[in-house]
Write a protein that holds these residues in place. Sequence first.
Motif, PDB file in Angstrom:
ATOM      1  N   THR A   1       0.826  -1.216   0.000  1.00 45.72           N
ATOM      2  CA  THR A   1       0.000   0.000   0.000  1.00 45.72           C
ATOM      3  C   THR A   1       0.857   1.262   0.000  1.00 45.72           C
ATOM      4  O   THR A   1       0.752   2.103   0.895  1.00 45.72           O
ATOM      5  N   GLU A   2       1.695   1.420  -1.005  1.00 44.00           N
ATOM      6  CA  GLU A   2       2.583   2.580  -1.123  1.00 44.00           C
ATOM      7  C   GLU A   2       1.802   3.757  -1.708  1.00 44.00           C
ATOM      8  O   GLU A   2       1.599   3.840  -2.920  1.00 44.00           O
ATOM      9  N   SER A   3       1.395   4.683  -0.864  1.00 37.84           N
ATOM     10  CA  SER A   3       0.522   5.760  -1.332  1.00 37.84           C
ATOM     11  C   SER A   3       1.240   6.784  -2.202  1.00 37.84           C
ATOM     12  O   SER A   3       0.594   7.579  -2.879  1.00 37.84           O
ATOM     13  N   GLN A   4       2.582   6.788  -2.210  1.00 38.81           N
ATOM     14  CA  GLN A   4       3.305   7.725  -3.073  1.00 38.81           C
ATOM     15  C   GLN A   4       3.275   7.309  -4.537  1.00 38.81           C
ATOM     16  O   GLN A   4       3.667   8.084  -5.412  1.00 38.81           O
ATOM     17  N   MET A   5       2.830   6.082  -4.795  1.00 43.57           N
ATOM     18  CA  MET A   5       2.880   5.538  -6.153  1.00 43.57           C
ATOM     19  C   MET A   5       1.456   5.407  -6.702  1.00 43.57           C
ATOM     20  O   MET A   5       0.664   4.599  -6.204  1.00 43.57           O
ATOM     21  N   PRO A   6       1.092   6.192  -7.727  1.00 46.56           N
ATOM     22  CA  PRO A   6      -0.282   6.182  -8.240  1.00 46.56           C
ATOM     23  C   PRO A   6      -0.784   4.805  -8.650  1.00 46.56           C
ATOM     24  O   PRO A   6      -1.975   4.512  -8.518  1.00 46.56           O
ATOM     25  N   ASP A   7       0.116   3.934  -9.128  1.00 48.78           N
ATOM     26  CA  ASP A   7      -0.355   2.626  -9.581  1.00 48.78           C
ATOM     27  C   ASP A   7      -0.709   1.692  -8.430  1.00 48.78           C
ATOM     28  O   ASP A   7      -1.178   0.571  -8.655  1.00 48.78           O
ATOM     29  N   ARG A   8      -0.515   2.127  -7.205  1.00 48.06           N
ATOM     30  CA  ARG A   8      -0.898   1.325  -6.043  1.00 48.06           C
ATOM     31  C   ARG A   8      -2.318   1.628  -5.572  1.00 48.06           C
ATOM     32  O   ARG A   8      -2.774   1.054  -4.585  1.00 48.06           O
ATOM     33  N   LEU A   9      -3.045   2.503  -6.265  1.00 40.92           N
ATOM     34  CA  LEU A   9      -4.400   2.839  -5.846  1.00 40.92           C
ATOM     35  C   LEU A   9      -5.285   1.600  -5.686  1.00 40.92           C
ATOM     36  O   LEU A   9      -6.024   1.497  -4.687  1.00 40.92           O
ATOM     37  N   PRO A  10      -5.244   0.624  -6.592  1.00 37.43           N
ATOM     38  CA  PRO A  10      -6.075  -0.571  -6.379  1.00 37.43           C
ATOM     39  C   PRO A  10      -5.741  -1.306  -5.083  1.00 37.43           C
ATOM     40  O   PRO A  10      -6.631  -1.882  -4.445  1.00 37.43           O
ATOM     41  N   ASP A  11      -4.467  -1.288  -4.674  1.00 41.08           N
ATOM     42  CA  ASP A  11      -4.080  -1.942  -3.419  1.00 41.08           C
ATOM     43  C   ASP A  11      -4.621  -1.179  -2.216  1.00 41.08           C
ATOM     44  O   ASP A  11      -5.011  -1.779  -1.202  1.00 41.08           O
ATOM     45  N   LEU A  12      -4.662   0.154  -2.313  1.00 38.29           N
ATOM     46  CA  LEU A  12      -5.233   0.953  -1.232  1.00 38.29           C
ATOM     47  C   LEU A  12      -6.719   0.655  -1.089  1.00 38.29           C
ATOM     48  O   LEU A  12      -7.234   0.532   0.035  1.00 38.29           O
TER      49      LEU A  12
END
Length: 465
Positions: free
Chosen positions: A33-44
């Motif tokens: 859940t790395e919030s600095q990385m836009p491609d992690r939005l699905p994980d968030l």
Amino acid sequence: MPGTRQRAIERAHESFDSGRYLAHLRRLVAMPTESQMPDRLPDLVRYCAETLPGVLDGMGFETAVLENPEAGRGPAMLSSRIEDPALPSVLIYGHGDVVRGLAGRWRDGRDPWSVTVAGDFWFGRGTVDKKGQHLIAIEALRAVLAERGRLGFNAKVFVETGEEVGSPGMRALLRRDHSRLAADVFIGLDGPRQTTFMPELKLGARGGVAFDLVVRLREGAHHSGHWGGVLADPGFILAHALATVVTPKGRIRVPGWVPAEVPASVRDACGAIVFEDIAGLPEADPDWGEPGLSKAERIFAWTSVIVLAFVTGHPDAPTNAVQPEARARLQVRHTVDVPGEGIVSALRAHLDAEGFGLVEIVPVMERDAFPPARTDPADPWVTMIAESMTRTAGAAPNVIPNSSGSNPSRLFAEELGTPVIWVPNSYAGCNQHGPDEHALAPLLREGLGLMAGIWWDIGEGAAPR
């Protein structure tokens, strides 16, 4: 036989001893859940909609995913157990996002997205910041429910996924969902403690203001042999300007940057703080900063200013030339006793008065733009929780007036009107935000018992109303 407080604490400890806590933690840490990385939005989204709600299964909580008002940002999870509207309500805060995992930079080939147990050290991204900490709150709730059959208060577990990037959209979310999030007190579990041997409460945060100081004199660099001593040097000019900000021993000289007065309750709290020397960490320089203040007062009750970077020319490949520009980034940390909105204007007036009108101040928008907050150490909720922790631990906790760093305390205090209280369960050497982030197993186990005691006491009617 009716349930007892001690058995609830034992149940919380059993969660740790049986391996259930670790099993849940492994599932939480596995989500990148790395919030600095836009491609992690699905994980968030998945963390809020599936992973964390799964931990709450069977506890009588109703879960909703709250969309972030700011497009492209991670949502929040709100899981509520409302036993009776007449009972006190507790907003239990967490953040499910983490900083970058930095895979490949952890020692011994450790994977940031799995929990590696090495004795008392549990390695993994989020073990302390902050998945392992809000899991403590949840497992302690489970222990009280199992022992008493009810909480005795209304619990609202609120977990956002943007804290590591400044909680974007959070103020708008709190306003939009105010009625669903309303509570009598905010209790979050986050951050390191001052010691490994004492429990702790933190009551807010210092604010952070960052800006660049820039001296721009001309276009292009010019040969140092031909022009040195003839053209003004921006590096020296900026160095002299910086020298007016603090004395040679670090005392702040900018009018308006330090508190006019520190409240007596804050001074009293600072006077009782116990520190622990942690191997590998530096010792405080006794002659740096505001004279006459203790270490605790300098950290928690005063203002600090740091030069984060200073550059002129090309340090990696210096050239024989008078440079056209110099730049430094400064960061000011301040308490609620110093208005953050006046930091830059006060510096502008100071530099002008010192003859440095050509030094530009360029504000920077970044993570540490959280405003300051502080719950009064004498607040009845603080007293009640400190007494509960004392009863469980057999020793009074450190009561820290506000964190030395930044967090979203002010947003919740302003928008929900609640006291904001943090219960940290980590230590200063935990490497949060870096490779090899780790939790200390004894602090996790202790935290489970402390929180079970707090939840029990709130449900027994100890909560201020």
